[in-house]
Design a protein around this motif. Sequence first.
Motif, PDB file in Angstrom:
ATOM      1  N   ASN A 145      -7.330  -6.507  -7.119  1.00 42.54           N
ATOM      2  CA  ASN A 145      -8.106  -7.709  -6.815  1.00 42.54           C
ATOM      3  C   ASN A 145      -8.672  -7.570  -5.389  1.00 42.54           C
ATOM      4  OD1 ASN A 145      -6.169  -8.607  -4.934  1.00 42.54           O
ATOM      5  ND2 ASN A 145      -5.034  -9.714  -6.511  1.00 42.54           N
ATOM      6  N   VAL A 146      -9.437  -8.575  -4.967  1.00 41.43           N
ATOM      7  CA  VAL A 146     -10.143  -8.479  -3.680  1.00 41.43           C
ATOM      8  C   VAL A 146      -9.176  -8.272  -2.512  1.00 41.43           C
ATOM      9  CG1 VAL A 146     -11.535  -9.830  -2.048  1.00 41.43           C
ATOM     10  CG2 VAL A 146     -12.181  -9.745  -4.454  1.00 41.43           C
ATOM     11  N   GLY A 147      -8.125  -9.083  -2.477  1.00 45.19           N
ATOM     12  CA  GLY A 147      -7.175  -8.978  -1.355  1.00 45.19           C
ATOM     13  C   GLY A 147      -6.461  -7.637  -1.327  1.00 45.19           C
ATOM     14  N   GLU A 148      -6.105  -7.130  -2.503  1.00 45.43           N
ATOM     15  CA  GLU A 148      -5.405  -5.831  -2.587  1.00 45.43           C
ATOM     16  C   GLU A 148      -6.312  -4.686  -2.157  1.00 45.43           C
ATOM     17  OE1 GLU A 148      -2.403  -6.727  -6.369  1.00 45.43           O
ATOM     18  OE2 GLU A 148      -4.449  -6.058  -6.728  1.00 45.43           O
ATOM     19  N   PHE A 149      -7.576  -4.741  -2.604  1.00 43.21           N
ATOM     20  CA  PHE A 149      -8.491  -3.656  -2.227  1.00 43.21           C
ATOM     21  C   PHE A 149      -8.797  -3.719  -0.730  1.00 43.21           C
ATOM     22  CE2 PHE A 149     -12.922  -1.778  -2.150  1.00 43.21           C
ATOM     23  CZ  PHE A 149     -12.514  -0.468  -2.347  1.00 43.21           C
ATOM     24  N   ALA A 150      -9.000  -4.937  -0.216  1.00 47.25           N
ATOM     25  CA  ALA A 150      -9.253  -5.091   1.228  1.00 47.25           C
ATOM     26  C   ALA A 150      -8.078  -4.532   2.035  1.00 47.25           C
ATOM     27  CB  ALA A 150      -9.491  -6.561   1.566  1.00 47.25           C
ATOM     28  N   ALA A 151      -6.863  -4.679   1.517  1.00 41.40           N
ATOM     29  CA  ALA A 151      -5.687  -4.137   2.216  1.00 41.40           C
ATOM     30  C   ALA A 151      -5.786  -2.614   2.320  1.00 41.40           C
ATOM     31  CB  ALA A 151      -4.404  -4.543   1.479  1.00 41.40           C
ATOM     32  N   GLU A 152      -6.296  -1.982   1.272  1.00 41.58           N
ATOM     33  CA  GLU A 152      -6.477  -0.520   1.300  1.00 41.58           C
ATOM     34  C   GLU A 152      -7.566  -0.131   2.298  1.00 41.58           C
ATOM     35  OE1 GLU A 152      -4.775   1.840  -0.374  1.00 41.58           O
ATOM     36  OE2 GLU A 152      -3.437   0.342  -1.242  1.00 41.58           O
ATOM     37  N   VAL A 153      -8.618  -0.944   2.362  1.00 41.48           N
ATOM     38  CA  VAL A 153      -9.695  -0.667   3.324  1.00 41.48           C
ATOM     39  C   VAL A 153      -9.147  -0.787   4.753  1.00 41.48           C
ATOM     40  CG1 VAL A 153     -11.953  -1.417   4.179  1.00 41.48           C
ATOM     41  CG2 VAL A 153     -11.488  -1.450   1.712  1.00 41.48           C
ATOM     42  N   ALA A 154      -8.346  -1.818   4.986  1.00 35.56           N
ATOM     43  CA  ALA A 154      -7.761  -2.008   6.322  1.00 35.56           C
ATOM     44  C   ALA A 154      -6.839  -0.835   6.667  1.00 35.56           C
ATOM     45  CB  ALA A 154      -7.001  -3.333   6.369  1.00 35.56           C
ATOM     46  N   LEU A 155      -6.037  -0.413   5.709  1.00 34.73           N
ATOM     47  CA  LEU A 155      -5.141   0.730   5.968  1.00 34.73           C
ATOM     48  C   LEU A 155      -5.928   2.010   6.232  1.00 34.73           C
ATOM     49  CD1 LEU A 155      -2.322   0.009   3.341  1.00 34.73           C
ATOM     50  CD2 LEU A 155      -2.070   0.022   5.847  1.00 34.73           C
ATOM     51  N   ALA A 156      -7.068   2.145   5.558  1.00 34.81           N
ATOM     52  CA  ALA A 156      -7.900   3.341   5.767  1.00 34.81           C
ATOM     53  C   ALA A 156      -8.401   3.435   7.202  1.00 34.81           C
ATOM     54  CB  ALA A 156      -9.081   3.329   4.801  1.00 34.81           C
ATOM     55  N   ALA A 157      -8.431   2.305   7.883  1.00 37.01           N
ATOM     56  CA  ALA A 157      -8.900   2.299   9.274  1.00 37.01           C
ATOM     57  C   ALA A 157      -7.820   2.744  10.254  1.00 37.01           C
ATOM     58  CB  ALA A 157      -9.390   0.902   9.647  1.00 37.01           C
ATOM     59  N   VAL A 158      -6.558   2.779   9.820  1.00 35.26           N
ATOM     60  CA  VAL A 158      -5.467   3.072  10.766  1.00 35.26           C
ATOM     61  C   VAL A 158      -4.566   4.232  10.347  1.00 35.26           C
ATOM     62  CG1 VAL A 158      -5.421   0.677  11.602  1.00 35.26           C
ATOM     63  CG2 VAL A 158      -3.881   1.349   9.757  1.00 35.26           C
ATOM     64  N   GLU A 159      -4.506   4.524   9.053  1.00 31.63           N
ATOM     65  CA  GLU A 159      -3.615   5.607   8.619  1.00 31.63           C
ATOM     66  C   GLU A 159      -4.282   6.957   8.848  1.00 31.63           C
ATOM     67  OE1 GLU A 159      -0.732   3.347   5.434  1.00 31.63           O
ATOM     68  OE2 GLU A 159      -2.231   4.706   4.617  1.00 31.63           O
ATOM     69  N   PRO A 160      -3.504   8.046   8.843  1.00 35.76           N
ATOM     70  CA  PRO A 160      -4.105   9.368   9.053  1.00 35.76           C
ATOM     71  C   PRO A 160      -5.247   9.625   8.080  1.00 35.76           C
ATOM     72  CG  PRO A 160      -1.711   9.512   9.078  1.00 35.76           C
ATOM     73  CD  PRO A 160      -2.045   8.106   8.681  1.00 35.76           C
ATOM     74  N   VAL A 161      -6.260  10.352   8.550  1.00 31.14           N
ATOM     75  CA  VAL A 161      -7.427  10.649   7.711  1.00 31.14           C
ATOM     76  C   VAL A 161      -6.974  11.502   6.523  1.00 31.14           C
ATOM     77  CG1 VAL A 161      -9.677  11.823   7.631  1.00 31.14           C
ATOM     78  CG2 VAL A 161      -8.989  10.544   9.695  1.00 31.14           C
TER      79      VAL A 161
END
Length: 252
Positions: free
Chosen positions: A221-237
């Motif tokens: 859902n929107v909140g779950e996908f946004a959480a992945e986007v947020a993590l993509a900004a901080v977790e190792p590439v």
Amino acid sequence: MTNPLAPQLLAGKTALVTGSSRGIGADTVRYFAEAGANVVINFRNKEARALKLADTLRAGGANAITVGADLTDPASVAAMIDTVQAEFGGIDILVMNASGGMESGMAEDYAMVLNRDSQLNLLETALPALNPGARVVFVTSHQAHFINNTATMPEYEPVARSKRAGEDALRAKLPELTAAGVEFVVVSGDMIEGTITATLLERSNPGAISARKESAGKLYNVGEFAAEVALAAVEPVPENNTRYVGDVSDFS
Ligand SMILES: NC(=O)c1ccc[n+]([C@@H]2O[C@H](COP(=O)([O-])OP(=O)(O)OC[C@H]3O[C@@H](n4cnc5c(N)ncnc54)[C@H](OP(=O)(O)O)[C@@H]3O)[C@@H](O)[C@H]2O)c1
């Protein structure tokens, strides 16, 4: 959905999320703000929603500003970056979330203009304002990321092709980004339940979303996908600068 980012993880950092007055962008910007970042809410049309979100985030203690900019208008993109620099000094996280191309009444090449040309222009305009160690995140769909090998619904195909062209154009900038100390991650997700895009596609292809859900096992859902986007900004590439969200076994 609880915030995947720890409180204060982004204290002192500045994050700009395009198309963040609503939907996936709005939840992403909220996660950043709650983690202590200064946030820039970019909108094209939905100013009232952007202002309301900024008020909510400020009430929670965040520094939040709203900036209107149509990404297809280079002058308004340049003005947006100038505003962010004047307000916060530089950008640590740029999330390229805004997208489109299924709107009616637009020029035939609108999807390509927005999803390829305007994304490239945004990156080139923002580059001088990106702080060393900054992270750029480009948000896309599996249906677009894999379009060269896996067919999609006809209504979505022009968008898919334009988003893949945008992804390729941004990837071509990797050497330049690396030289500037800037990291780059593509987030590719399956259809997201509850979004306008998914609703429109379901309307023209009845049963498409439930079929996709059955095949994938789960749709975010929107909140779950946004959480992945947020993590993509901080977790190792991740490998090949790509973060896959949800099942990819039906794509190649
Ligand atoms: N929906 C899905 O099923 C799905 C699945 C996987 C990946 N994604 C990706 O997730 C991202 C967000 O998707 P979404 O479904 O939340 O999108 P959406 O509901 O269509 O929202 C698009 C956002 O982009 C903004 N926008 C559109 N055209 C713009 C322009 N010319 N200039 C500036 N901003 C513009 C809109 O701003 P205003 O509202 O202010 O006009 C809005 O905030 C996209 O990159 C999409 O490819 C979506």
